[in-house]
Scaffold this motif. Structure first.
Motif, mmCIF file in Angstrom:
data_model
loop_
_atom_site.group_PDB
_atom_site.id
_atom_site.type_symbol
_atom_site.label_atom_id
_atom_site.label_comp_id
_atom_site.label_asym_id
_atom_site.label_seq_id
_atom_site.Cartn_x
_atom_site.Cartn_y
_atom_site.Cartn_z
ATOM 1 N N PRO A 120 0.832 -1.214 0.000
ATOM 2 C CA PRO A 120 0.000 0.000 0.000
ATOM 3 C C PRO A 120 0.859 1.253 0.000
ATOM 4 C CG PRO A 120 -0.027 -1.066 2.158
ATOM 5 C CD PRO A 120 0.643 -2.015 1.220
ATOM 6 N N ASP A 121 0.437 2.230 -0.770
ATOM 7 C CA ASP A 121 1.114 3.518 -0.895
ATOM 8 C C ASP A 121 2.478 3.417 -1.582
ATOM 9 O OD1 ASP A 121 0.869 6.312 -0.564
ATOM 10 O OD2 ASP A 121 2.345 6.264 1.049
ATOM 11 N N GLN A 122 2.726 2.308 -2.284
ATOM 12 C CA GLN A 122 3.987 2.187 -3.023
ATOM 13 C C GLN A 122 3.780 1.902 -4.508
ATOM 14 O OE1 GLN A 122 6.050 -0.608 -0.002
ATOM 15 N NE2 GLN A 122 7.709 0.686 -0.764
ATOM 16 N N ILE A 123 2.535 1.715 -4.912
ATOM 17 C CA ILE A 123 2.231 1.442 -6.317
ATOM 18 C C ILE A 123 1.428 2.606 -6.877
ATOM 19 C CG2 ILE A 123 1.239 -0.169 -7.969
ATOM 20 C CD1 ILE A 123 3.521 -1.335 -6.245
ATOM 21 N N VAL A 124 1.865 3.116 -8.019
ATOM 22 C CA VAL A 124 1.177 4.202 -8.717
ATOM 23 C C VAL A 124 0.623 3.651 -10.024
ATOM 24 C CG1 VAL A 124 1.442 6.467 -9.808
ATOM 25 C CG2 VAL A 124 2.692 5.936 -7.700
ATOM 26 N N LEU A 125 -0.652 3.890 -10.259
ATOM 27 C CA LEU A 125 -1.282 3.465 -11.517
ATOM 28 C C LEU A 125 -1.085 4.532 -12.573
ATOM 29 C CD1 LEU A 125 -3.189 1.475 -13.055
ATOM 30 C CD2 LEU A 125 -5.088 2.913 -12.248
ATOM 31 N N ALA A 126 -0.527 4.147 -13.725
ATOM 32 C CA ALA A 126 -0.346 5.084 -14.835
ATOM 33 C C ALA A 126 -1.522 4.982 -15.798
ATOM 34 C CB ALA A 126 0.954 4.790 -15.575
ATOM 35 N N VAL A 127 -2.107 6.123 -16.112
ATOM 36 C CA VAL A 127 -3.194 6.197 -17.092
ATOM 37 C C VAL A 127 -2.748 7.171 -18.176
ATOM 38 C CG1 VAL A 127 -5.643 6.671 -17.450
ATOM 39 C CG2 VAL A 127 -4.868 5.765 -15.249
ATOM 40 N N ASP A 128 -2.238 6.614 -19.275
ATOM 41 C CA ASP A 128 -1.739 7.413 -20.397
ATOM 42 C C ASP A 128 -2.838 7.502 -21.442
ATOM 43 O OD1 ASP A 128 0.715 7.447 -19.084
ATOM 44 O OD2 ASP A 128 1.427 5.654 -20.128
ATOM 45 N N VAL A 129 -3.289 8.717 -21.732
ATOM 46 C CA VAL A 129 -4.495 8.898 -22.547
ATOM 47 C C VAL A 129 -4.170 9.619 -23.843
ATOM 48 C CG1 VAL A 129 -6.842 9.812 -22.597
ATOM 49 C CG2 VAL A 129 -5.861 9.014 -20.432
ATOM 50 N N TRP A 130 -4.606 9.021 -24.937
ATOM 51 C CA TRP A 130 -4.467 9.635 -26.261
ATOM 52 C C TRP A 130 -5.763 9.458 -27.029
ATOM 53 C CZ3 TRP A 130 -3.650 7.494 -31.433
ATOM 54 C CH2 TRP A 130 -3.302 8.477 -32.374
ATOM 55 N N GLN A 131 -6.329 10.578 -27.461
ATOM 56 C CA GLN A 131 -7.584 10.579 -28.212
ATOM 57 C C GLN A 131 -8.669 9.763 -27.516
ATOM 58 O OE1 GLN A 131 -6.755 9.527 -32.308
ATOM 59 N NE2 GLN A 131 -5.637 11.426 -32.676
ATOM 60 N N GLY A 132 -8.734 9.922 -26.208
ATOM 61 C CA GLY A 132 -9.815 9.323 -25.443
ATOM 62 C C GLY A 132 -9.632 7.868 -25.071
ATOM 63 N N GLN A 133 -8.462 7.269 -25.363
ATOM 64 C CA GLN A 133 -8.219 5.874 -25.031
ATOM 65 C C GLN A 133 -6.975 5.744 -24.162
ATOM 66 O OE1 GLN A 133 -11.492 4.841 -26.488
ATOM 67 N NE2 GLN A 133 -10.217 3.039 -26.111
ATOM 68 N N VAL A 134 -6.988 4.730 -23.294
ATOM 69 C CA VAL A 134 -5.814 4.425 -22.479
ATOM 70 C C VAL A 134 -4.804 3.687 -23.347
ATOM 71 C CG1 VAL A 134 -4.950 3.144 -20.479
ATOM 72 C CG2 VAL A 134 -7.156 4.324 -20.356
ATOM 73 N N MET A 135 -3.567 4.171 -23.351
ATOM 74 C CA MET A 135 -2.507 3.582 -24.156
ATOM 75 C C MET A 135 -1.612 2.701 -23.295
ATOM 76 S SD MET A 135 -3.257 4.835 -27.098
ATOM 77 C CE MET A 135 -1.812 4.515 -28.133
ATOM 78 N N SER A 136 -0.906 1.765 -23.941
ATOM 79 C CA SER A 136 0.037 0.895 -23.251
ATOM 80 C C SER A 136 1.270 0.702 -24.120
ATOM 81 C CB SER A 136 -0.621 -0.463 -22.930
ATOM 82 O OG SER A 136 -0.977 -1.138 -24.123
ATOM 83 N N GLU A 137 2.193 -0.128 -23.634
ATOM 84 C CA GLU A 137 3.422 -0.419 -24.386
ATOM 85 C C GLU A 137 4.201 0.854 -24.732
ATOM 86 O OE1 GLU A 137 4.346 -3.491 -24.856
ATOM 87 O OE2 GLU A 137 2.492 -4.562 -24.409
ATOM 88 N N GLY A 138 4.326 1.751 -23.747
ATOM 89 C CA GLY A 138 5.060 2.980 -24.017
ATOM 90 C C GLY A 138 4.380 3.859 -25.052
ATOM 91 N N TRP A 139 3.065 3.966 -24.952
ATOM 92 C CA TRP A 139 2.223 4.799 -25.816
ATOM 93 C C TRP A 139 2.059 4.229 -27.221
ATOM 94 C CZ3 TRP A 139 4.214 10.535 -24.955
ATOM 95 C CH2 TRP A 139 4.139 10.841 -23.600
ATOM 96 N N LYS A 140 2.495 3.000 -27.467
ATOM 97 C CA LYS A 140 2.445 2.450 -28.822
ATOM 98 C C LYS A 140 1.137 1.741 -29.135
ATOM 99 C CE LYS A 140 6.190 0.034 -28.419
ATOM 100 N NZ LYS A 140 7.309 -0.886 -28.744
ATOM 101 N N SER A 141 0.469 1.207 -28.116
ATOM 102 C CA SER A 141 -0.717 0.385 -28.340
ATOM 103 C C SER A 141 -1.922 0.980 -27.624
ATOM 104 C CB SER A 141 -0.488 -1.048 -27.843
ATOM 105 O OG SER A 141 0.609 -1.638 -28.489
#
Length: 247
Positions: A120-141
């Protein structure tokens, strides 16, 4: 509001990406560990290190990340390419204050939930958003998730924060937009940390008044010297409430 001065690493060097392209970095000829110590000397409480090599599956900058963790003098949040529970735990065991998880959350949300409950308090959730969608794989997918639904999937999970990156603003170098951060902050019970939209101290001043925004990353602006860290940290402090005077 907590400011996270951020070092982005590639091949052990401090860099910034041009429009998000890993193959076209701007290289800053500074020592990463000394730069991290400078953040601490300026008064930063936390910092982030983003390992661009790890995003593509390489370990070129891993030793430099470890040096920063040991030498910064403040807690370090590590991001980039952490896609298994074992990798996350490896960084925590090496002294990282927090780790940022993005792609793994789109692939295996149950493991991420379990990891956050164990740390607890050691994990940060990343939400990378492009054109209304969550991206993954370093913004590639592009994932199948819209950002609000993605955040709701993790409602009640004891994350240290949710790191929201407005890729449109970051890649296109547009003027900072608070609309995405404001919307997602309202949809979340976990404090939001904004990324990709801070270019001036005015952006920080606006962000700190957005409800449920607990922090912001600042990187390129520090290296370009368009933001002075000590001044930015002062701006990020909560304003004193005016107290009525009674006679």
């Amino acid at each position: 509001m907590i400011l996270y001065p951020t070092i982005e690493l590639q091949n052990g060097r401090c860099v910034s990406l041009n429009r998000g392209r890993l193959d076209e970095p701007s290289v800053w000829h500074v020592d990463p560990v000394e730069t991290a110590r400078g953040f601490a000397a300026a008064g930063a409480q936390w910092m982030q290190v983003t390992d661009f090599d790890a995003i593509v599956g390489e370990e070129t900058s891993s030793a430099t990340v470890e040096d920063i963790i040991r030498g910064a003098g403040i807690p370090v949040q590590v991001a980039g390419g952490i896609r298994t529970r074992e990798h996350a735990e490896e960084w925590l065991n090496k002294g990282a204050g927090r780790v940022v998880i993005g792609t793994m959350a789109t692939r295996d949300p149950q493991t991420v939930k379990s990891l956050a409950k164990f740390y607890p308090d050691q994990i940060v959730l990343a939400v990378d958003v492009w054109q209304g969608q969550v991206m993954s794989e370093g913004w590639k997918s592009s994932s199948a998730f819209e950002p609000e639904a993605f955040i709701q999937e993790f409602d009640g999970v004891p994350f240290a924060g949710i790191l929201v990156t407005d890729i449109d603003a970051d890649v296109e170098d547009n003027d900072a937009s608070l609309s995405l951060v404001t919307t997602l902050a309202a949809a979340s019970r976990t404090p939001i940390v904004a990324s990709g939209i801070v270019r001036t101290t005015d952006d920080i001043a606006r962000l700190k008044y957005v409800s449920n925004v607990g922090g912001a990353l600042v990187s390129r602006s520090l290296f370009r010297k368009t933001i002075d860290l000590a001044e930015a940290l002062e701006v990020a402090q909560p304003s004193a409430d005016k107290v009525a005077e009674f006679i």
